[in-house]
Design an enzyme around this catalytic site. Structure first.
Site, PDB file in Angstrom:
ATOM      1  CG  HIS A   1       0.435   6.342  -0.580  1.00 51.21           C
ATOM      2  ND1 HIS A   1      -0.613   7.072  -1.084  1.00 51.21           N
ATOM      3  CD2 HIS A   1      -0.105   5.545   0.391  1.00 51.21           C
ATOM      4  CE1 HIS A   1      -1.728   6.746  -0.458  1.00 51.21           C
ATOM      5  NE2 HIS A   1      -1.446   5.820   0.433  1.00 51.21           N
TER       6      HIS A   1
ATOM      7  CG  HIS B   1      -1.774   1.204   1.346  1.00 51.18           C
ATOM      8  ND1 HIS B   1      -3.070   1.253   0.898  1.00 51.18           N
ATOM      9  CD2 HIS B   1      -1.518   2.445   1.843  1.00 51.18           C
ATOM     10  CE1 HIS B   1      -3.578   2.443   1.114  1.00 51.18           C
ATOM     11  NE2 HIS B   1      -2.649   3.190   1.698  1.00 51.18           N
ATOM     12  CD  GLU B   2       1.579   3.512   3.667  1.00 53.17           C
ATOM     13  OE1 GLU B   2       1.774   4.587   3.060  1.00 53.17           O
ATOM     14  OE2 GLU B   2       0.571   3.280   4.339  1.00 53.17           O
TER      15      GLU B   2
END
Length: 280
Positions: free
Chosen positions: A268, A264-265
Site C-alpha cells: 500500500h 502487505h502494508e
C-alpha cells in the site's frame, strides 16, 4: 486553452479538502500507534470535528452550481475531466448525508474502536458488541440515505465509495468463482505445508523481527525519508504520500504474521509514495 474558472475554484477547494484528509489520517495513525489511552475522548472529539468541518466545506450551497459550471465551461483536458468526475462523486456522497449523521458515525466508530482495543486481549466480544451495533445501525442509515440519492441499492451505495460503479451482481460473481475454487485449492496448500518440513521454532525477539521487516521494506523500495514503520493492534497503512505511516504487530512465538503484515502494508505504501506529485 481558456481558463475554466469554476474548475479552478473547485481545484482550490479540493486541495484544501485533501489537506484535511491527510490530517485525519495522521490523527488516526497517532491514535492507533502512540496515543495514550487517556486521550481517547479528546481524540474522538477532534476526529468528529474535523470530519464535520470537511462535510461542511464540500456541501456548501454553491457546490452544485460550481460543478455544473465547470462541466459546461471552457474545455478541460483528460486529467481535469477525470478530476471533475471524482469531485462530483465525492460531493454526491457527502451531500446525501446530514451533518448530524457524519458527526454521530465518527463518534460511534471512535467509541467502538476504543472498546475493541480493551476487549481484544481477553477476546471479550460481549464488551464491544453494543458499540458495534451502534456503528452498524448508523452505517445502515447512511447507506439508505445514499442509496436514495444515487438511485441504487444500499450496499451498492456504500460500495461506490471505494469501487466507483461497482454493484452487488459483480461481487456475487467474484465470490461465486472463489467458492468453486478455494476449497480444493486450500486442501492442496495445507498438504504442501505439511510436507514442507518443520517451521523454525521461536522465540523470535521482537527487535530482530523489526530489523528483518525493515530490511524487506528497503529491498522492495520503501522510501524511509517519506515514511516509517510502527506497531499497532492491527496492521494498516495511513498518512499521506509524503509521510506514509505503516504498522504491524509482533508475536515472539511466530515471526510470519509480523513479516507478512509489513510486506502487505508496504505494498500500500509504495502505491502512495509513487503517486505523481502533479496529480495530488
Amino acid at each position: 486553452m481558456p481558463e475554466n474558472t469554476a474548475y479552478a475554484q473547485l481545484e482550490s477547494l479540493f486541495s484544501r479538502l485533501a489537506v484535511i484528509d491527510g490530517v485525519l489520517s495522521v490523527l488516526q495513525w497517532d491514535l492507533a500507534a502512540v496515543m495514550p489511552e487517556g486521550g481517547n475522548a479528546a481524540r474522538a472529539e477532534q476526529l468528529a470535528t474535523m470530519r464535520t468541518l470537511r462535510h461542511e466545506m464540500i456541501t456548501r450551497p454553491e457546490m452544485s452550481d460550481l460543478l455544473d459550471a465547470a462541466a459546461g465551461g471552457a474545455p478541460l483536458d483528460r486529467w481535469q475531466a477525470a478530476n471533475l468526475r471524482e469531485m462530483r462523486r465525492d460531493w454526491v456522497h457527502a451531500a446525501a448525508l446530514p451533518a448530524r449523521l457524519v458527526d454521530a458515525l465518527s463518534r460511534a466508530c471512535s467509541a467502538c474502536e476504543m472498546a475493541w482495543r480493551q476487549a481484544r486481549p481477553a477476546s471479550d466480544f460481549a464488551q464491544v458488541a453494543p458499540r458495534l451495533d451502534e456503528v452498524l445501525r448508523l452505517t445502515r442509515e447512511a447507506a439508505e440515505t445514499k442509496a436514495a440519492a444515487l438511485g441504487v441499492e444500499p450496499y451498492d451505495a456504500l460500495l461506490d465509495q471505494y469501487e466507483p460503479g461497482g454493484r452487488i451482481a459483480e461481487i456475487d460473481q467474484v465470490f461465486g468463482d472463489l467458492a468453486a475454487f478455494l476449497p480444493g485449492f486450500l486442501g492442496e496448500v495445507l498438504e504442501r505445508q505439511r510436507s514442507a518440513g518443520e517451521r523454525p521454532v521461536g522465540p523470535f525477539p521482537i527487535e530482530q523481527q523489526r530489523a528483518l521487516g525493515l530490511r524487506f521494506m528497503e529491498i522492495v523500495g520503501f522510501d524511509f525519508h517519506h515514511g516509517r514503520l510502527d506497531v499497532s493492534a492491527h496492521p494498516f497503512c495511513g498518512g499521506i504520500p509524503d509521510d506514509v505511516r505503516i504498522t504491524t504487530r509482533y508475536d515472539e512465538r511466530d515471526f510470519m504474521p509480523a513479516l507478512m503484515g509489513v510486506l502487505h502494508e508496504t505494498g500500500h505504501a509504495l502505491y502512495e509514495q509513487g503517486l505523481p506529485k502533479a496529480w495530488r
